[in-house]
Design an enzyme around this catalytic site. Structure first.
Site, short mmCIF file in Angstrom:
data_model
loop_
_atom_site.label_atom_id
_atom_site.label_comp_id
_atom_site.label_asym_id
_atom_site.label_seq_id
_atom_site.Cartn_x
_atom_site.Cartn_y
_atom_site.Cartn_z
N HIS A 76 1.11 -0.90 0.46
CA HIS A 76 0.51 -0.09 0.03
C HIS A 76 1.17 0.98 -0.56
O HIS A 76 0.68 2.53 -1.15
CB HIS A 76 -0.53 0.29 1.69
CG HIS A 76 -1.80 1.30 1.21
ND1 HIS A 76 -2.78 1.14 2.44
CD2 HIS A 76 -2.06 2.20 0.81
CE1 HIS A 76 -3.74 1.98 2.29
NE2 HIS A 76 -3.41 2.88 1.14
N GLU A 79 2.60 1.47 -3.14
CA GLU A 79 1.48 2.22 -4.24
C GLU A 79 1.72 3.33 -4.45
O GLU A 79 1.42 4.71 -4.97
CB GLU A 79 -0.04 1.21 -4.11
CG GLU A 79 -1.40 2.29 -4.75
CD GLU A 79 -2.25 2.51 -3.86
OE1 GLU A 79 -2.52 3.83 -3.93
OE2 GLU A 79 -2.56 1.67 -3.14
N HIS A 80 1.06 4.19 -3.14
CA HIS A 80 1.66 5.48 -2.79
C HIS A 80 2.37 6.20 -3.34
O HIS A 80 2.54 7.33 -4.87
CB HIS A 80 0.67 6.41 -1.25
CG HIS A 80 -0.24 6.15 -0.73
ND1 HIS A 80 -0.58 6.92 -0.44
CD2 HIS A 80 -1.09 4.86 -0.55
CE1 HIS A 80 -2.79 6.94 -0.13
NE2 HIS A 80 -2.30 5.30 -0.23
N GLU A 152 4.53 9.55 2.98
CA GLU A 152 3.40 7.91 2.37
C GLU A 152 3.45 7.13 3.68
O GLU A 152 2.31 6.79 3.91
CB GLU A 152 3.89 8.04 1.17
CG GLU A 152 3.47 8.62 -0.16
CD GLU A 152 2.64 9.48 0.36
OE1 GLU A 152 1.53 9.05 0.66
OE2 GLU A 152 2.27 10.54 -0.22
N GLU A 177 -4.48 7.04 7.15
CA GLU A 177 -5.27 6.03 6.74
C GLU A 177 -6.17 5.10 7.08
O GLU A 177 -6.94 4.85 7.30
CB GLU A 177 -5.48 6.10 4.87
CG GLU A 177 -6.07 5.43 4.62
CD GLU A 177 -5.50 4.66 2.44
OE1 GLU A 177 -4.42 5.31 2.16
OE2 GLU A 177 -6.41 4.02 2.14
ZN ZN Z 1 -4.28 4.60 0.92
#
Ligand code: ZN
Length: 993
Positions: A76, A79-80, A152, A177
């Site tokens: 994740h 990905e960011h 991130e 998040e």
């Molecule tokens: Zn995310």
């Protein structure tokens, strides 16, 4: 567009070689108008699938298998971070740049439990290839800066920067998040099931990241993961749309030049089968003042067949739909009728996206003492089904649903290509046949044949995969009022310990690093770096609006809009009833009325029989309450709209069903009514955490305009409180409720109140017209009188407490009419604020998952919002500072161009057939004509920095007086905020008691 009933002509043969690729297979799927090419890159083994269609919204996606080895959220965070920038495009956030400087119709990235996918889409070819080029470069050559990782992923900082005495905290976008996700009971429930059902596989880990584990991730591990998995050899390229295959291959060969085949085993291993069932206990957060009685959630989850065994998977998907898919499903009905819980858990049903299928059945709001009874009930019901079989009509209904959804072109917030992509990846990722799921006519035929050969097939498979399958878990989740507090406390202790273990110089080092990160974040990209991104020019943007042509006619005297367009044999019907005259005290009952009459029995049939009829003849039936100002904002409109869709051959019966619902809904069955209300309550409750910013916006907006007030009354916390109250006092409320619904029926369902909207091809329109006339003829004529007085609006400055670890802040102003000369500029400024100022201050610097602004002339609101935000007071300050900033500063010409492009991109979002019809209807209610739309577009295209600044200075100085604020957050955080706020938030509680 060529012949609508076939797929694009084949351009390459199987075995052909082109641009370094080899075509392995070509297959046509006329029912979805696609010609599919399965292709391989000879040098790297990269896999390519092109679904060639007539759709001009082309989609390009790169997918990698990314099996996680722990719960640090590595896939994740990667990905960011990948989207942050590459060597060739050395910006700090390329994703953001693409979003605002192109006419992308979709740009995103998804982390799944076992894969990561990067899709982009556009309707303009040059733009499409720009996007695909940059996206591929980002994925294959990202910069992977340390700063990006810290931003991130996670980093340490002081709660008051530069004050080494203040608390040490962890910050990071993915970290925050996931803290939000870990506050949501539904996500916690799904996580508990997935981890425990696949304990020895990659699914035992959270690819999204567990906030407790995320901080252990190192920068080195982060870089290594990319080196391992992001190679063309491990990639799958999914491409969809009307651009030819050879053009894509020429492009891809350029993108893959220089890469070689690598040795990598990323295969997703099957979980070995458990030999005995297990029981798992866990907890989830609940509000401090909420009663904890009847709040247990119980699920039973089975691991089923391998995803690549398509025949078995398909039958299991059908069995799942038979068991719990509709109100007529026997397992669903038995569970609800038992009264052991309030309704099914939202994850009940089948999950086909993992390597092995998962089926789950569960109840929420049960008692711990009933767990055994629930388990017993589920198994007893399945045993009865295995003994007696499924109702044939129910099976026919499920087969009809497969046919309907296979045919339907759906583009909601996702391009149609994305849903085909999901279908393909289900098998492709595990080296199964990628195309097998696209051929729904063959699937239905196969099932029919097997069903004819063996009428007991569904029972046998139910026995095999449910009763005789020991690979299952019972998951019991209990409410815990101290969940968040304990978590917070444990975290604070851990941080305090960490802090005390560090030397003064280490602390100073942390502070310096945090300051450097902030500095890095606030430094703008150099003009040279910004210039690397291929940009669309304003002159490349189509000048004219796209027109949806509508025929206006009368059906038995009722105004009827008809949109003749390609719908692949499906008719969409909207029946819009005016509700502006509904008295104030009846307004809150409207949503329940929609829920109840569409969910109860009718015309002498029970609700299960009605549900069966609906599944057999319709693709869907729903209702919507919607409202807005007219274009000039001199008045407003309010409608209750019943919408349904059906294949042409089923239209007459579909219209009969709707007619039965409108004229003969049976409101007498207590138990069913109670269940429907509970379901409504639970759905609303569950929606708050995932969309807290929307609830906050509604709460604040309700203070400002009548449409926004209605919106809140129907969909916001006011509705939730009303439904909670009705559900919790059902026995004393039911009589009154029935009377109110009867009254509403009488004042709503009249001829004079109705507008009809039809969307279909010519043939479908004719059938719809003819049959709808029978319905119209039954409606009484009765002139409606519009209310003389409108309800007063009350100011709001609300702090609404919910069990969450993060906050949602809304700061809302009154907005001018659509035709006001400032409106186009305000719409641009909302985009500019979201893309620039708020993004930078709320997300990048504030660590919130999101921050943005929206302009909505229909509800008359201009909003500033934050999402999953660690702050409240600071965020409110950012919202105020933003207004001052834009009132005093002109943005650069370059920024202006991007703001214009992204605003046009929003206006030009492609719509599916149903969406086009519905949009035309909304425009007619708002009295927005094509001349106004063209003028609005011209105003956007001719905006200048000067005009923008002047309009905003003027608007903000006036509108600031109307500001309304609402914050959804934990009570502790609201109290903390109030200590620092000059004007205090008025606290409310949303607990269900
Ligand atoms: Zn995310």
């Amino acid at each position: 567009m060529s012949d609508q009933s076939t797929s694009p002509q084949q351009t390459l043969q199987a075995g052909a070689e082109l641009h370094g690729f080899k075509v392995l297979r070509v297959e046509a799927f006329p029912e979805i108008r696609v010609t599919a090419y399965e292709i391989e890159h000879k040098k790297t083994d990269a896999k390519v699938l092109h679904l060639h269609s007539f759709d001009r919204e082309n989609l390009y996606a790169i997918g990698f298998r990314t099996p996680p080895a722990d719960s640090t959220g590595l896939p994740h965070i990667l990905e960011h971070s990948v989207l942050a920038g590459s060597e060739k495009y050395p910006l700090k956030d390329v994703f953001k740049e693409l979003m605002r400087s192109t006419l992308q119709t979709f740009i995103n990235a998804f982390t799944y439990p076992d894969k990561t996918i990067y899709p982009v889409a556009s309707q303009i070819k040059a733009d499409f290839f720009n996007l695909a080029r940059v996206y591929t470069d980002l994925a294959l050559h990202p910069r992977m800066l340390k700063e990006t990782f810290l931003q991130e992923g996670h980093h340490l900082e002081f709660s008051s920067p530069d004050d080494l005495e203040s608390d040490l905290i962890i910050s990071g976008i993915v970290y925050n998040e996931m803290k939000g996700a870990y506050s949501s009971p539904d996500s916690l429930m799904f996580k508990a099931i997935q981890e425990n059902l696949y304990p020895d596989s990659v699914y035992a880990f959270d690819s999204g990241g567990d906030p407790n584990v995320i901080p252990t991730l190192t920068y080195e591990q982060f870089r290594e993961f990319h080196r391992t998995y992001y190679s063309p050899t491990n990639a799958r390229f999914f491409i969809y749309g009307d651009i030819t295959t050879s053009e894509h291959l020429a492009f891809l060969s350029e993108m893959l030049a220089g890469f070689d085949r690598v040795n990598i085993d990323s295969s997703i291993k099957s979980q070995k089968r458990l030999t005995a069932p297990r029981t798992i206990r866990s907890t989830y957060p609940i509000g401090k003042d909420e009663p904890i009685d009847h709040k247990t959630m119980v699920n039973i989850a089975w691991m089923m067949s391998d995803n690549t065994d398509y025949e078995t998977s398909l039958i299991l998907e059908i069995i799942a739909a038979l068991l719990v898919g509709s109100a007529a499903s026997p397992l669903r009905k038995a569970m609800i009728d038992s009264g052991l819980g309030e309704d099914l858990t939202p994850i009940s049903g089948i999950e086909a996206e993992l390597r092995q299928l998962l089926f789950c059945a569960g109840l929420r709001n049960t008692q711990s003492s009933d767990v055994q009874n629930i388990e017993q009930l589920i198994f007893d019901t399945i045993k009865i089904i295995v003994a007696n079989g499924f109702d044939n009509e129910l099976v026919e209904g499920v087969l009809h649903q497969i046919e309907f959804h296979g045919k339907e072109v759906v583009r909601g917030s996702y391009p149609y290509g994305i849903s085909l992509m999901g279908n393909v990846f289900q098998t492709w990722l595990y080296d199964g046949d990628p195309l097998i799921g696209l051929d729904f006519p063959r699937a239905i035929e196969d099932i029919r044949r097997r069903w004819t050969d063996d009428p007991h097939i569904f029972q046998k498979m139910t026995k095999q995969w449910f009763l005789d399958n020991p690979h299952r878990i019972l998951v019991i989740m209990e409410p815990d009022a101290d969940f968040n507090e304990n978590k917070e406390k444990a975290h604070k202790d851990k941080m305090a310990n960490l802090k005390s273990s560090l030397t003064k110089s280490e602390l100073a080092q942390i502070n310096t690093q945090a300051a450097q990160l902030k500095e890095f974040q606030s430094e703008p990209d150099s003009p040279e770096a910004a210039a690397t991104i291929p940009k669309l020019k304003i002159k490349d943007i189509p000048r004219s609006i796209e027109i949806i042509s509508t025929q206006n006619t009368l059906t038995g005297g009722v105004p009827t809009h008809e949109q003749d367009q390609f719908t692949n044999g499906i008719a969409y019907v909207d029946l819009a009833f005016d509700i502006a005259h509904v008295p104030e005290k009846l307004q809150p009952y409207l949503p329940l009325m929609g829920k109840i009459i569409t969910g109860m029995g009718a015309a002498g049939l029970t609700y299960e029989e009605m549900a069966k009829r609906i599944a057999l003849k319709m693709g869907g039936l729903g209702y919507d309450l919607t409202t807005g100002f007219t274009a000039d904002a001199k008045t407003n409109w309010q409608k209750m709209i019943f919408s349904f869709k059906a294949l042409y051959r089923n239209l007459p019966e579909a219209i009969n069903i709707v007619s039965d619902i409108i004229f003969a809904a049976d409101l007498s069955a207590d138990a069913r009514m109670r269940d429907l209300i509970s379901e409504k309550k639970n759905n609303l409750q569950a929606a708050i955490i995932p969309s807290g910013h929307i609830f906050a916006k509604m709460a604040a907006g309700a203070a400002l305009t009548l449409p926004a007030r209605r919106d809140e009354q129907w969909h916001g916390r006011t509705q939730l409180k009303f439904v909670q109250n009705t559900a919790n006092n059902f026995d004393s409320a039911k009589q009154d409720l029935r009377e109110k619904l009867e009254t509403l029926r009488n004042i709503l369902f009249t001829k004079d109140n109705l507008v009809i909207n039809l969307t279909a091809e010519d043939k479908g329109l004719k059938i719809a017209e003819e049959n709808i006339l029978h319905l119209v003829d039954k409606l009484p004529s009765m002139a409606t009188i519009r209310m003389e007085t409108e309800p007063g609006l009350a100011p709001v400055y609300a702090g609404i407490s919910i069990p969450a670890q993060v906050s949602y802040v809304a700061y809302v102003l009154q907005a001018p009419a659509y035709t006001d000369p400032a409106s186009a500029l305000l719409m641009i400024s909302a985009k500019e604020l979201s893309n620039n100022y708020l993004y930078k201050h709320i997300r990048v610097q504030g660590g919130a998952y999101g921050g943005g602004s929206s302009f909505d002339s229909s509800l008359g609101l201009f909003s500033f919002l934050s999402y999953r935000d660690p702050h409240i007071v600071e965020t409110m300050q950012v919202f105020k500072d933003a207004q001052a900033f834009y009132s005093q500063n002109e943005i650069s010409a370059d920024e202006m161009e991007k703001a214009i492009i992204s605003t046009i991109g929003m206006l030009d979002k492609p719509l599916d057939p149903a969406g086009r019809g519905y949009t035309a209807l909304m425009r007619s209610f708002a009295r927005i004509n094509d001349d106004m739309r063209q003028k609005f577009r011209n105003d956007i295209l001719s905006a200048t920095p000067r005009k923008l600044k002047d309009a905003l200075a003027n608007y903000f100085s006036r509108a600031a007086k109307s500001a309304a604020v609402a914050v959804y957050s934990a009570p502790e955080k609201l109290n903390e905020a109030n200590k620092r706020l000059e004007e205090k938030l008025v606290l409310e509680n949303l607990s269900d008691d």
